[in-house]
Design a protein around this motif. Structure first.
Motif, PDB file in Angstrom:
ATOM      1  N   TYR A  47       0.889  -1.331   0.082  1.00 35.38           N
ATOM      2  CA  TYR A  47      -0.009  -0.013   0.030  1.00 35.38           C
ATOM      3  C   TYR A  47       0.746   1.160  -0.029  1.00 35.38           C
ATOM      4  CZ  TYR A  47      -4.131   2.698   1.368  1.00 35.38           C
ATOM      5  OH  TYR A  47      -5.445   3.611   0.993  1.00 35.38           O
ATOM      6  N   THR A  48       0.445   2.220  -1.066  1.00 31.33           N
ATOM      7  CA  THR A  48       1.499   3.376  -1.017  1.00 31.33           C
ATOM      8  C   THR A  48       0.646   4.895  -0.447  1.00 31.33           C
ATOM      9  OG1 THR A  48       0.656   3.771  -3.276  1.00 31.33           O
ATOM     10  CG2 THR A  48       2.478   2.116  -2.970  1.00 31.33           C
ATOM     11  N   ARG A  49       1.373   5.695  -0.380  1.00 28.59           N
ATOM     12  CA  ARG A  49       0.935   7.024  -0.168  1.00 28.59           C
ATOM     13  C   ARG A  49      -0.109   7.376  -1.409  1.00 28.59           C
ATOM     14  NH1 ARG A  49       0.778  12.340  -0.291  1.00 28.59           N
ATOM     15  NH2 ARG A  49       1.112  13.533   1.594  1.00 28.59           N
ATOM     16  N   ASP A  50       0.226   7.191  -2.777  1.00 27.59           N
ATOM     17  CA  ASP A  50      -0.750   7.362  -3.809  1.00 27.59           C
ATOM     18  C   ASP A  50      -2.039   6.557  -3.611  1.00 27.59           C
ATOM     19  OD1 ASP A  50       1.098   9.030  -5.008  1.00 27.59           O
ATOM     20  OD2 ASP A  50       1.656   7.415  -6.422  1.00 27.59           O
ATOM     21  N   HIS A  51      -1.987   5.373  -3.137  1.00 27.65           N
ATOM     22  CA  HIS A  51      -3.154   4.478  -2.686  1.00 27.65           C
ATOM     23  C   HIS A  51      -4.005   5.284  -1.589  1.00 27.65           C
ATOM     24  CE1 HIS A  51      -0.986   0.903  -4.221  1.00 27.65           C
ATOM     25  NE2 HIS A  51      -2.068   0.984  -4.814  1.00 27.65           N
ATOM     26  N   ALA A  52      -3.293   5.866  -0.540  1.00 30.47           N
ATOM     27  CA  ALA A  52      -3.829   6.701   0.423  1.00 30.47           C
ATOM     28  C   ALA A  52      -4.538   8.135  -0.221  1.00 30.47           C
ATOM     29  CB  ALA A  52      -3.101   6.983   1.470  1.00 30.47           C
TER      30      ALA A  52
END
Length: 176
Positions: A47-52
């Motif tokens: 899970y990445t910052r872009d997902h968040a």
């Protein structure tokens, strides 16, 4: 039906509110934990910052007559998880949630679920909500039972993006 555009729910220890841009860092920090992601149907791993960022942005565009996602905020700590009520394609209302690992085992998930269900019954006029937990997540089953859900006896195989394959899911129902 009139639904408050951005409802806020207060419980004994928590505030349930719409996720905000300020939550992105905490969402990313908790959801990078594979043990959090693998217990959900929709969360990828890694899970990445872009997902968040995408998650928070999607929450801001929800049709609140159909879907409501709440950041679970603990006073003095900030976001510790998320609880959501959504309308799946087949209809009805389904609940899902996750809690960041540092906050597991303290009753926050149960308290948040009860708060969201009380709101769904009162403000949203819902009388029937389904939920499920992966068969290998007994702790989530206990949360849902404490929140008032009952087992239906049905086991479905629900997708888990983080696992990369469907997982046996014990289905439950809550009746207002």
């Amino acid at each position: 039906m009139c639904v408050i555009e951005r409802p806020v729910i207060e419980t004994q220890r928590l505030t349930l509110r719409a996720p905000a841009k300020a939550d992105v860092e905490r969402v990313a920090a908790f959801c990078v934990d594979h043990d959090v992601a693998r217990m959900t149907t929709r969360m990828p791993s890694p899970y990445t910052r872009d997902h968040a960022e995408d998650f928070v942005a999607r929450c801001g565009t929800q049709d609140r007559s159909r879907d409501n996602t709440f950041a679970i905020e603990l006073v003095g700590e900030g976001l510790i998880g998320v609880v959501g009520l959504f309308t799946p394609p087949e209809g009805g209302v389904e609940m899902g949630y996750w809690i960041g690992r540092p906050y597991w085992g303290r009753g926050y998930a149960t308290e948040a679920a009860k708060g969201a269900l009380d709101w769904a019954r009162g403000a949203w006029k819902k009388r029937y909500v389904t939920a499920g937990h992966f068969a290998d997540n007994a702790a989530s089953g206990r949360v849902l039972v404490k929140a008032g859900f009952l087992y239906t006896g049905v086991v479905e195989h629900k997708p888990s993006i983080a696992r990369g394959e469907p997982a046996a899911t014990r289905m439950m129902v809550w009746l207002a």
